[in-house]
Design a protein around this motif. Structure first.
Motif, PDB file in Angstrom:
ATOM      1  N   ARG A 117       0.844  -1.196   0.000  1.00 34.69           N
ATOM      2  CA  ARG A 117       0.000   0.000   0.000  1.00 34.69           C
ATOM      3  C   ARG A 117       0.877   1.243   0.000  1.00 34.69           C
ATOM      4  O   ARG A 117       1.873   1.301   0.721  1.00 34.69           O
ATOM      5  N   MET A 118       0.497   2.214  -0.795  1.00 33.06           N
ATOM      6  CA  MET A 118       1.287   3.436  -0.918  1.00 33.06           C
ATOM      7  C   MET A 118       0.366   4.647  -0.734  1.00 33.06           C
ATOM      8  O   MET A 118      -0.627   4.797  -1.438  1.00 33.06           O
ATOM      9  N   GLU A 119       0.697   5.481   0.249  1.00 33.38           N
ATOM     10  CA  GLU A 119      -0.092   6.679   0.503  1.00 33.38           C
ATOM     11  C   GLU A 119       0.454   7.847  -0.314  1.00 33.38           C
ATOM     12  O   GLU A 119       1.659   8.093  -0.342  1.00 33.38           O
ATOM     13  N   VAL A 120      -0.452   8.534  -0.997  1.00 30.09           N
ATOM     14  CA  VAL A 120      -0.073   9.695  -1.793  1.00 30.09           C
ATOM     15  C   VAL A 120      -1.041  10.824  -1.496  1.00 30.09           C
ATOM     16  O   VAL A 120      -2.167  10.607  -1.036  1.00 30.09           O
ATOM     17  N   SER A 121      -0.601  12.054  -1.756  1.00 32.96           N
ATOM     18  CA  SER A 121      -1.485  13.202  -1.606  1.00 32.96           C
ATOM     19  C   SER A 121      -2.407  13.283  -2.810  1.00 32.96           C
ATOM     20  O   SER A 121      -2.192  12.618  -3.835  1.00 32.96           O
ATOM     21  N   LEU A 122      -3.424  14.125  -2.708  1.00 33.38           N
ATOM     22  CA  LEU A 122      -4.354  14.294  -3.820  1.00 33.38           C
ATOM     23  C   LEU A 122      -3.630  14.846  -5.046  1.00 33.38           C
ATOM     24  O   LEU A 122      -3.889  14.426  -6.177  1.00 33.38           O
ATOM     25  N   ALA A 123      -2.691  15.770  -4.831  1.00 29.23           N
ATOM     26  CA  ALA A 123      -1.942  16.341  -5.952  1.00 29.23           C
ATOM     27  C   ALA A 123      -1.058  15.286  -6.608  1.00 29.23           C
ATOM     28  O   ALA A 123      -0.933  15.239  -7.835  1.00 29.23           O
ATOM     29  N   GLU A 124      -0.442  14.421  -5.814  1.00 37.06           N
ATOM     30  CA  GLU A 124       0.410  13.368  -6.374  1.00 37.06           C
ATOM     31  C   GLU A 124      -0.418  12.367  -7.165  1.00 37.06           C
ATOM     32  O   GLU A 124       0.020  11.871  -8.214  1.00 37.06           O
ATOM     33  N   ALA A 125      -1.630  12.064  -6.673  1.00 41.62           N
ATOM     34  CA  ALA A 125      -2.503  11.160  -7.414  1.00 41.62           C
ATOM     35  C   ALA A 125      -2.949  11.797  -8.724  1.00 41.62           C
ATOM     36  O   ALA A 125      -3.094  11.118  -9.742  1.00 41.62           O
ATOM     37  N   ALA A 126      -3.167  13.104  -8.694  1.00 43.61           N
ATOM     38  CA  ALA A 126      -3.647  13.791  -9.892  1.00 43.61           C
ATOM     39  C   ALA A 126      -2.559  13.940 -10.946  1.00 43.61           C
ATOM     40  O   ALA A 126      -2.809  13.737 -12.139  1.00 43.61           O
ATOM     41  N   PHE A 127      -1.354  14.306 -10.531  1.00 49.32           N
ATOM     42  CA  PHE A 127      -0.306  14.651 -11.495  1.00 49.32           C
ATOM     43  C   PHE A 127       0.806  13.612 -11.583  1.00 49.32           C
ATOM     44  O   PHE A 127       1.735  13.765 -12.366  1.00 49.32           O
ATOM     45  N   GLY A 128       0.700  12.540 -10.784  1.00 48.89           N
ATOM     46  CA  GLY A 128       1.711  11.488 -10.842  1.00 48.89           C
ATOM     47  C   GLY A 128       2.874  11.766  -9.913  1.00 48.89           C
ATOM     48  O   GLY A 128       3.160  12.908  -9.554  1.00 48.89           O
ATOM     49  N   VAL A 129       3.570  10.712  -9.525  1.00 50.86           N
ATOM     50  CA  VAL A 129       4.701  10.854  -8.622  1.00 50.86           C
ATOM     51  C   VAL A 129       5.610   9.628  -8.778  1.00 50.86           C
ATOM     52  O   VAL A 129       5.147   8.543  -9.132  1.00 50.86           O
ATOM     53  N   THR A 130       6.881   9.817  -8.564  1.00 51.00           N
ATOM     54  CA  THR A 130       7.855   8.726  -8.585  1.00 51.00           C
ATOM     55  C   THR A 130       8.511   8.643  -7.215  1.00 51.00           C
ATOM     56  O   THR A 130       8.995   9.651  -6.696  1.00 51.00           O
ATOM     57  N   ARG A 131       8.510   7.436  -6.637  1.00 47.35           N
ATOM     58  CA  ARG A 131       9.060   7.265  -5.287  1.00 47.35           C
ATOM     59  C   ARG A 131       9.929   6.022  -5.212  1.00 47.35           C
ATOM     60  O   ARG A 131       9.761   5.074  -5.974  1.00 47.35           O
ATOM     61  N   GLU A 132      10.808   6.042  -4.235  1.00 47.63           N
ATOM     62  CA  GLU A 132      11.595   4.859  -3.875  1.00 47.63           C
ATOM     63  C   GLU A 132      10.897   4.188  -2.692  1.00 47.63           C
ATOM     64  O   GLU A 132      10.678   4.818  -1.662  1.00 47.63           O
ATOM     65  N   LEU A 133      10.540   2.919  -2.861  1.00 47.99           N
ATOM     66  CA  LEU A 133       9.862   2.188  -1.805  1.00 47.99           C
ATOM     67  C   LEU A 133      10.714   1.020  -1.332  1.00 47.99           C
ATOM     68  O   LEU A 133      11.463   0.419  -2.109  1.00 47.99           O
ATOM     69  N   LYS A 134      10.596   0.706  -0.052  1.00 51.33           N
ATOM     70  CA  LYS A 134      11.244  -0.460   0.528  1.00 51.33           C
ATOM     71  C   LYS A 134      10.234  -1.605   0.545  1.00 51.33           C
ATOM     72  O   LYS A 134       9.129  -1.461   1.073  1.00 51.33           O
TER      73      LYS A 134
END
Length: 389
Positions: A117-134
Motif C-alpha cells: 500500500r502506498m499513501e499519496v497526496s491528492l496532488a500526487e494522485a492527480a499529477f503522478g509521482v515517482t518514489r523509492e519504496l522499501k
C-alpha cells in the motif's frame, strides 16, 4: 478404481449418453477435481478415476468393449499400456500442443504476486509521482543461486524412481491389470534429491530480503487504483521467476478539495455583503500543492469574479482545472459559494442592517415557499402527495 465401479456412474451420465454429453460431464468434474483446485490425495485419486473413465467412454471401440463386459484396462491398447490422465488434463486446462508426456516435475515455479500500500497526496494522485519504496519479498538465494544445494554440491537422481519422478502401481482385478503412475514419495515427484541442502535457504532456493524499488505512479490514479510492476513480486521456489508486485494507491484526504472522478470540488465562504455587492477572490489550484509548483510556471491560483447578488449554494464550474484522466484530458473544478450570515452584530451594524431592511421593505418578510423536489423537504412531500406523485 474399484473393480465394481461403474464408469457411467463415475461421470454421472446415462449409459446411452452421446459423446458430447460425456465430454461435458468430464469437463465439469475435471474443473472441480483438478489438483490445482483440490490438492488433497483423495481428490487427486478421484480425478484420476474420472479421467480413466473418460478415456474409455470417449473412445468408441473401448466403450463398446466395456459395454460388452470385455477387458478395456489391460492388453496392448488398454489403459494399463500407457494412458496418462495428464494428457486429458493438458487438453482441457491449457496444455500447449496436445499431450506433453509424463516426467519429473520441476523444482522451479513462478513466485506469488505481492501487494503493498502506498499513501499519496491528492496532488500526487492527480499529477503522478515517482518514489523509492522499501519492499520485503523473497529473492534468489545468493549462496546457492536458487539451486537449493550447499556450495560445491548438486542434486542427485532419485534411486527409487530413477529420476522419472513417478513410480508404477499395479492392481489386478477381474477386468484385468490396472497400472497407474503416482508421484514418487521419496523425491516427491522431482526425480532428484538434495543430499546437502543450502544452509542459507534450507534448500528452498530463495530467502527474504528488504530491497528498494522505484515506483512510478501515473497521473490520474484514484483511491484504490493498483499499479502493476511486472516481475517485482516474490521469487518462486527453486529460484523460479518472480511474480508481479501490485502497488495499491491510498489517496489522503485534502483539506480544501474533494474528488469525484476527474472533477474537483471546493467551497468558498464569503460574507453576505460580498455576495450582495460582488467581489473578486483568489482561489488556489491543486498545482499549489506540488513541490515544484512555486516558480515553475504552474498556475497555483486564479481570480474568481463573484457577481453581485450571488446566492448561497451557487456552483461555478471552471473547465480543465480538475484532475487529469488516466487516458488523457482533464476534469473540471466546481466551486460552491457559501454565504456567511453574521451571528453577532454591534449596535452600529444592527442599526445599519435595520435601516437597509426598512429601505428594502424587508422588516417583516413573509418568506417564499418554492419547489424542493430534490431536497425532500416537508413542503415538497405535501405538495407531491396532493398531486398524486
Amino acid at each position: 478404481m474399484p473393480p465394481d465401479q461403474d464408469l457411467y456412474d463415475l461421470l454421472g451420465v446415462a449409459r446411452d449418453a452421446d459423446a458430447d454429453a460425456i465430454k461435458k460431464a468430464y469437463r465439469r468434474l475435471a474443473r472441480q477435481l483438478h489438483p490445482d483446485v483440490n490438492p488433497d490425495p483423495q481428490t487427486q485419486e478421484r480425478f484420476k478415476e474420472v479421467s480413466r473413465a473418460y478415456e474409455i467412454l470417449s473412445d468408441p471401440q473401448k466403450r463398446a468393449a466395456y459395454d460388452r463386459g470385455g477387458d478395456v484396462f489391460g492388453g496392448a491398447g488398454g489403459f494399463g499400456a500407457g494412458f496418462s490422465f495428464t494428457d486429458i488434463m493438458d487438453a482441457f486446462f491449457g496444455g500447449q500442443g496436445g499431450p506433453t508426456g509424463r516426467g519429473p516435475r520441476p523444482r522451479s515455479h513462478r513466485g506469488q504476486d505481492a501487494l503493498i500500500r502506498m499513501e499519496v497526496s491528492l496532488a500526487e494522485a492527480a499529477f503522478g509521482v515517482t518514489r523509492e519504496l522499501k519492499v520485503d519479498t523473497a529473492v534468489v538465494c545468493t549462496t546457492c543461486r536458487g539451486e537449493g544445494t550447499a556450495p560445491g554440491t548438486h542434486p542427485v537422481p532419485c534411486e527409487t524412481c530413477r529420476g522419472s519422478g513417478e513410480v508404477a502401481h499395479v492392481q489386478r482385478s477381474f477386468l484385468g491389470e490396472i497400472r497407474t503412475l503416482r508421484p514418487c514419495s521419496a523425491c516427491r515427484g522431482f526425480g532428484t534429491l538434495i543430499p546437502d541442502p543450502c544452509r542459507e535457504c534450507s534448500g528452498d532456493g530463495r530467502i527474504r530480503a528488504r530491497r528498494s524499488i522505484t515506483v512510478k505512479i501515473p497521473p490520474g490514479v484514484d483511491h484504490g487504483t493498483r499499479v502493476q510492476l511486472a516481475a517485482e513480486g516474490e521469487v518462486g521456489p527453486g529460484g523460479g521467476p518472480p511474480g508481479d508486485l501490485y502497488v495499491e494507491v491510498y489517496v489522503e484526504p485534502h483539506e480544501v478539495f474533494s474528488r469525484e472522478g476527474t472533477t474537483l470540488h471546493c467551497a468558498v465562504t464569503v460574507p453576505m455583503t460580498a455576495a450582495a455587492l460582488g467581489t473578486t477572490l483568489t482561489v488556489p489550484t491543486l498545482e499549489a500543492d506540488l513541490e515544484s509548483g512555486a516558480g515553475s510556471g504552474l498556475e497555483t491560483s486564479f481570480e474568481l469574479d463573484l457577481k453581485a447578488g450571488t446566492q448561497s449554494g451557487s456552483e461555478l464550474t471552471f473547465r480543465g482545472r480538475g484532475v487529469p484522466g488516466l487516458r488523457g484530458g482533464r476534469g473540471d473544478l466546481v466551486v460552491t459559494v457559501v454565504v456567511d450570515t453574521p451571528t453577532r452584530l454591534d449596535p452600529r451594524q444592527e442599526e445599519l442592517l435595520r435601516e437597509l431592511a426598512a429601505i428594502r421593505d424587508e422588516e417583516k418578510p413573509d418568506g417564499r415557499l418554492g419547489s424542493s423536489r430534490g431536497s425532500g423537504s416537508v413542503f415538497g412531500r405535501i405538495r407531491d402527495a396532493f398531486n398524486g406523485h
